[in-house]
Scaffold this motif. Structure first.
Motif, PDB file in Angstrom:
ATOM      1  N   SER A  54       5.105  15.920 -69.604  1.00 35.68           N
ATOM      2  CA  SER A  54       4.428  15.002 -68.677  1.00 35.68           C
ATOM      3  C   SER A  54       4.366  15.512 -67.238  1.00 35.68           C
ATOM      4  CB  SER A  54       5.123  13.634 -68.692  1.00 35.68           C
ATOM      5  OG  SER A  54       4.971  13.028 -69.951  1.00 35.68           O
ATOM      6  N   CYS A  55       5.218  16.455 -66.881  1.00 30.94           N
ATOM      7  CA  CYS A  55       5.247  16.917 -65.486  1.00 30.94           C
ATOM      8  C   CYS A  55       4.966  18.423 -65.385  1.00 30.94           C
ATOM      9  CB  CYS A  55       6.606  16.634 -64.849  1.00 30.94           C
ATOM     10  SG  CYS A  55       7.402  15.076 -65.333  1.00 30.94           S
ATOM     11  N   CYS A  58       1.998  20.566 -63.746  1.00 36.30           N
ATOM     12  CA  CYS A  58       1.866  20.618 -62.278  1.00 36.30           C
ATOM     13  C   CYS A  58       3.148  21.077 -61.589  1.00 36.30           C
ATOM     14  CB  CYS A  58       1.462  19.259 -61.728  1.00 36.30           C
ATOM     15  SG  CYS A  58      -0.088  18.656 -62.417  1.00 36.30           S
ATOM     16  N   HIS A  59       4.290  20.641 -62.114  1.00 37.69           N
ATOM     17  CA  HIS A  59       5.546  20.909 -61.411  1.00 37.69           C
ATOM     18  C   HIS A  59       6.350  22.032 -62.040  1.00 37.69           C
ATOM     19  CE1 HIS A  59       5.288  17.493 -58.645  1.00 37.69           C
ATOM     20  NE2 HIS A  59       4.886  16.753 -59.647  1.00 37.69           N
ATOM     21  N   ASP A  84      -0.140  21.811 -54.603  1.00 38.89           N
ATOM     22  CA  ASP A  84       0.622  20.772 -53.889  1.00 38.89           C
ATOM     23  C   ASP A  84       1.867  20.366 -54.667  1.00 38.89           C
ATOM     24  OD1 ASP A  84      -1.248  20.789 -51.958  1.00 38.89           O
ATOM     25  OD2 ASP A  84      -2.133  18.836 -52.424  1.00 38.89           O
ATOM     26  N   ALA A  85       1.678  20.196 -55.980  1.00 39.45           N
ATOM     27  CA  ALA A  85       2.785  19.727 -56.802  1.00 39.45           C
ATOM     28  C   ALA A  85       3.920  20.746 -56.827  1.00 39.45           C
ATOM     29  CB  ALA A  85       2.297  19.439 -58.220  1.00 39.45           C
ATOM     30  N   GLU A  88       5.865  20.673 -53.618  1.00 39.55           N
ATOM     31  CA  GLU A  88       6.756  19.507 -53.512  1.00 39.55           C
ATOM     32  C   GLU A  88       8.005  19.687 -54.366  1.00 39.55           C
ATOM     33  OE1 GLU A  88       7.103  16.619 -52.063  1.00 39.55           O
ATOM     34  OE2 GLU A  88       5.287  16.584 -50.862  1.00 39.55           O
ATOM     35  N   MET A  89       7.778  20.121 -55.600  1.00 40.02           N
ATOM     36  CA  MET A  89       8.889  20.197 -56.548  1.00 40.02           C
ATOM     37  C   MET A  89       8.479  21.048 -57.741  1.00 40.02           C
ATOM     38  SD  MET A  89      10.660  17.039 -58.579  1.00 40.02           S
ATOM     39  CE  MET A  89       9.224  16.713 -59.603  1.00 40.02           C
ATOM     40  N   ASP A 108      13.375  11.225 -55.257  1.00 38.16           N
ATOM     41  CA  ASP A 108      11.902  11.128 -55.280  1.00 38.16           C
ATOM     42  C   ASP A 108      11.390  10.874 -56.706  1.00 38.16           C
ATOM     43  OD1 ASP A 108      11.832  11.615 -52.590  1.00 38.16           O
ATOM     44  OD2 ASP A 108      11.194  13.717 -52.755  1.00 38.16           O
ATOM     45  N   ILE A 109      12.020  11.527 -57.671  1.00 32.61           N
ATOM     46  CA  ILE A 109      11.612  11.324 -59.064  1.00 32.61           C
ATOM     47  C   ILE A 109      11.782   9.853 -59.431  1.00 32.61           C
ATOM     48  CG2 ILE A 109      12.239  11.796 -61.481  1.00 32.61           C
ATOM     49  CD1 ILE A 109      12.902  14.668 -60.644  1.00 32.61           C
ATOM     50  N   GLN A 112       9.037   7.824 -57.780  1.00 33.72           N
ATOM     51  CA  GLN A 112       7.729   8.047 -58.391  1.00 33.72           C
ATOM     52  C   GLN A 112       7.631   7.370 -59.755  1.00 33.72           C
ATOM     53  OE1 GLN A 112       5.105   9.666 -56.922  1.00 33.72           O
ATOM     54  NE2 GLN A 112       6.401   9.754 -55.130  1.00 33.72           N
ATOM     55  N   LEU A 113       8.709   7.452 -60.530  1.00 34.18           N
ATOM     56  CA  LEU A 113       8.661   6.854 -61.866  1.00 34.18           C
ATOM     57  C   LEU A 113       8.682   5.332 -61.780  1.00 34.18           C
ATOM     58  CD1 LEU A 113      10.890   9.150 -64.096  1.00 34.18           C
ATOM     59  CD2 LEU A 113       8.423   9.125 -63.851  1.00 34.18           C
ATOM     60  N   MET A 118       3.657   8.833 -60.919  1.00 36.16           N
ATOM     61  CA  MET A 118       3.616  10.112 -61.625  1.00 36.16           C
ATOM     62  C   MET A 118       3.808   9.845 -63.104  1.00 36.16           C
ATOM     63  SD  MET A 118       3.238  12.852 -59.699  1.00 36.16           S
ATOM     64  CE  MET A 118       2.650  12.685 -58.024  1.00 36.16           C
ATOM     65  N   PRO A 119       3.223  10.640 -63.958  1.00 35.24           N
ATOM     66  CA  PRO A 119       2.226  11.686 -63.720  1.00 35.24           C
ATOM     67  C   PRO A 119       0.973  11.102 -63.037  1.00 35.24           C
ATOM     68  CG  PRO A 119       2.944  11.673 -66.024  1.00 35.24           C
ATOM     69  CD  PRO A 119       3.508  10.462 -65.387  1.00 35.24           C
ATOM     70  N   TYR A 123      -4.759  12.624 -64.129  1.00 35.55           N
ATOM     71  CA  TYR A 123      -4.361  13.600 -65.154  1.00 35.55           C
ATOM     72  C   TYR A 123      -4.251  12.909 -66.513  1.00 35.55           C
ATOM     73  CZ  TYR A 123      -0.945  16.790 -67.433  1.00 35.55           C
ATOM     74  OH  TYR A 123      -0.263  17.624 -68.283  1.00 35.55           O
ATOM     75  N   LEU A 132       3.852   8.154 -70.046  1.00 34.90           N
ATOM     76  CA  LEU A 132       5.261   7.872 -70.309  1.00 34.90           C
ATOM     77  C   LEU A 132       5.433   6.448 -70.817  1.00 34.90           C
ATOM     78  CD1 LEU A 132       7.104   9.355 -67.197  1.00 34.90           C
ATOM     79  CD2 LEU A 132       6.929  10.323 -69.485  1.00 34.90           C
TER      80      LEU A 132
HETATM   81  C1  HEC Z   1      -1.605  16.468 -62.575  1.00 27.60           C
HETATM   82  C2  HEC Z   1      -0.546  17.000 -61.822  1.00 27.60           C
HETATM   83  C3  HEC Z   1       0.780  16.274 -61.766  1.00 27.60           C
HETATM   84  C4  HEC Z   1       1.566  15.845 -62.817  1.00 27.60           C
HETATM   85  C5  HEC Z   1       1.282  15.939 -64.286  1.00 27.60           C
HETATM   86  C6  HEC Z   1       2.758  15.305 -62.203  1.00 27.60           C
HETATM   87  N1  HEC Z   1       2.689  15.411 -60.840  1.00 27.60           N
HETATM   88 FE1  HEC Z   1       4.123  14.916 -59.496  1.00 27.60          FE
HETATM   89  N2  HEC Z   1       2.930  15.520 -57.961  1.00 27.60           N
HETATM   90  C7  HEC Z   1       1.662  16.026 -58.088  1.00 27.60           C
HETATM   91  C8  HEC Z   1       1.112  16.296 -56.787  1.00 27.60           C
HETATM   92  C9  HEC Z   1      -0.276  16.840 -56.511  1.00 27.60           C
HETATM   93  C10 HEC Z   1       2.108  15.962 -55.842  1.00 27.60           C
HETATM   94  C11 HEC Z   1       2.068  16.098 -54.323  1.00 27.60           C
HETATM   95  C12 HEC Z   1       1.208  15.100 -53.693  1.00 27.60           C
HETATM   96  C13 HEC Z   1       1.675  13.702 -53.907  1.00 27.60           C
HETATM   97  O1  HEC Z   1       2.814  13.365 -53.561  1.00 27.60           O
HETATM   98  O2  HEC Z   1       0.872  12.917 -54.445  1.00 27.60           O
HETATM   99  C14 HEC Z   1       3.240  15.467 -56.618  1.00 27.60           C
HETATM  100  C15 HEC Z   1       4.423  15.025 -56.065  1.00 27.60           C
HETATM  101  C16 HEC Z   1       5.527  14.647 -56.796  1.00 27.60           C
HETATM  102  C17 HEC Z   1       6.810  14.306 -56.218  1.00 27.60           C
HETATM  103  C18 HEC Z   1       7.157  14.291 -54.749  1.00 27.60           C
HETATM  104  C19 HEC Z   1       6.658  12.999 -54.218  1.00 27.60           C
HETATM  105  C20 HEC Z   1       7.103  12.703 -52.819  1.00 27.60           C
HETATM  106  O3  HEC Z   1       7.990  11.874 -52.675  1.00 27.60           O
HETATM  107  O4  HEC Z   1       6.546  13.290 -51.912  1.00 27.60           O
HETATM  108  C21 HEC Z   1       7.631  13.977 -57.244  1.00 27.60           C
HETATM  109  C22 HEC Z   1       9.094  13.561 -57.166  1.00 27.60           C
HETATM  110  C23 HEC Z   1       6.868  14.106 -58.467  1.00 27.60           C
HETATM  111  N3  HEC Z   1       5.591  14.511 -58.151  1.00 27.60           N
HETATM  112  C24 HEC Z   1       7.367  13.850 -59.720  1.00 27.60           C
HETATM  113  C25 HEC Z   1       6.643  13.985 -60.879  1.00 27.60           C
HETATM  114  C26 HEC Z   1       7.200  13.706 -62.196  1.00 27.60           C
HETATM  115  C27 HEC Z   1       8.619  13.243 -62.466  1.00 27.60           C
HETATM  116  C28 HEC Z   1       6.211  13.954 -63.090  1.00 27.60           C
HETATM  117  C29 HEC Z   1       6.266  13.781 -64.580  1.00 27.60           C
HETATM  118  C30 HEC Z   1       6.730  12.533 -65.085  1.00 27.60           C
HETATM  119  C31 HEC Z   1       5.037  14.391 -62.353  1.00 27.60           C
HETATM  120  N4  HEC Z   1       5.353  14.392 -61.023  1.00 27.60           N
HETATM  121  C32 HEC Z   1       3.826  14.774 -62.918  1.00 27.60           C
HETATM  122  C33 HEC Z   1       1.009  16.281 -59.273  1.00 27.60           C
HETATM  123  C34 HEC Z   1       1.489  15.982 -60.538  1.00 27.60           C
END
Ligand code: HEC
Length: 157
Positions: A54-55, A58-59, A84-85, A88-89, A108-109, A112-113, A118-119, A123, A132
């Motif tokens: 799921s993550c 991008c991450h 960007d992703a 960030e992480m 942050d996770i 976001q959850l 996120m996701p 996407y 999820l």
């Molecule tokens: C399609 C791409 C994509 C997927 C899949 C995705 N992310 Fe992200 N995520 C991003 C992008 C782009 C950013 C930075 C911009 C933003 O914060 O929106 C980000 C930022 C974050 C951040 C930092 C946010 C902050 O506080 O600034 C976290 C934590 C995070 N993602 C967790 C997750 C987790 C956990 C998953 C899976 C469950 C996930 N992401 C799946 C694209 C994605």
């Protein structure tokens, strides 16, 4: 009028075709032994699976590029998101983060959850298998909380 529409349609089609030559360069940076999340700590297999699916696109540096990564202009959105992703992480370089940064990312996770941000929703339109369930989200939250405690105990301030 009809003629103008026809010309406009031709211009659009030709523009679209020409635009296909302008593509971002996609690459997965190498994965360096010792730098990944899994190597830095214990991650239960089910949590690893959920995060990977799921993550991970991008991450991490293990992005699986979808068919639309070959289609301009969608590929530019994709390239942007991944860049960007990862900034960030990035779970593939998790172990290069200082404990403080790891703790911040775990927090942050959780945010976001819990906010279901996120996701990224756009996407999930295409990657339905990355959605999820409450249970899967719960497993990741549980792991993140436990990992946070472990890090805090290991790095008392
Ligand atoms: C399609 C791409 C994509 C997927 C899949 C995705 N992310 Fe992200 N995520 C991003 C992008 C782009 C950013 C930075 C911009 C933003 O914060 O929106 C980000 C930022 C974050 C951040 C930092 C946010 C902050 O506080 O600034 C976290 C934590 C995070 N993602 C967790 C997750 C987790 C956990 C998953 C899976 C469950 C996930 N992401 C799946 C694209 C994605």
């Amino acid at each position: 009028m009809k003629k103008i529409l026809k010309i406009a349609a031709i211009v659009l089609v030709v523009g679209f075709v020409l635009a296909q030559f302008i593509r971002p360069s996609f690459s997965n940076p190498p994965i360096v032994p010792g730098e990944t999340l899994e190597e830095s700590t214990t991650v239960p297999a089910d949590v690893q699976m959920i995060i990977g699916r799921s993550c991970g696109d991008c991450h991490s540096n293990k992005t699986v590029y979808p068919w639309y990564s070959k289609v301009t202009p969608f590929n530019w959105f994709l390239a942007n998101h991944i860049e960007d992703a990862r900034k960030e992480m990035n779970f593939s370089v998790w172990n290069t983060y200082a404990p403080k940064r790891k703790l911040k990312k775990l927090e942050d996770i959780r945010e976001q959850l819990e906010a279901k941000e996120m996701p990224l929703p756009s996407y999930l339109w295409i990657h339905r298998d990355a959605v999820l369930s409450e249970e899967q989200s719960g497993l990741v939250l549980e792991w993140a909380a436990a990992e946070g405690l472990r890090l805090k105990n290991e790095n008392p301030q």
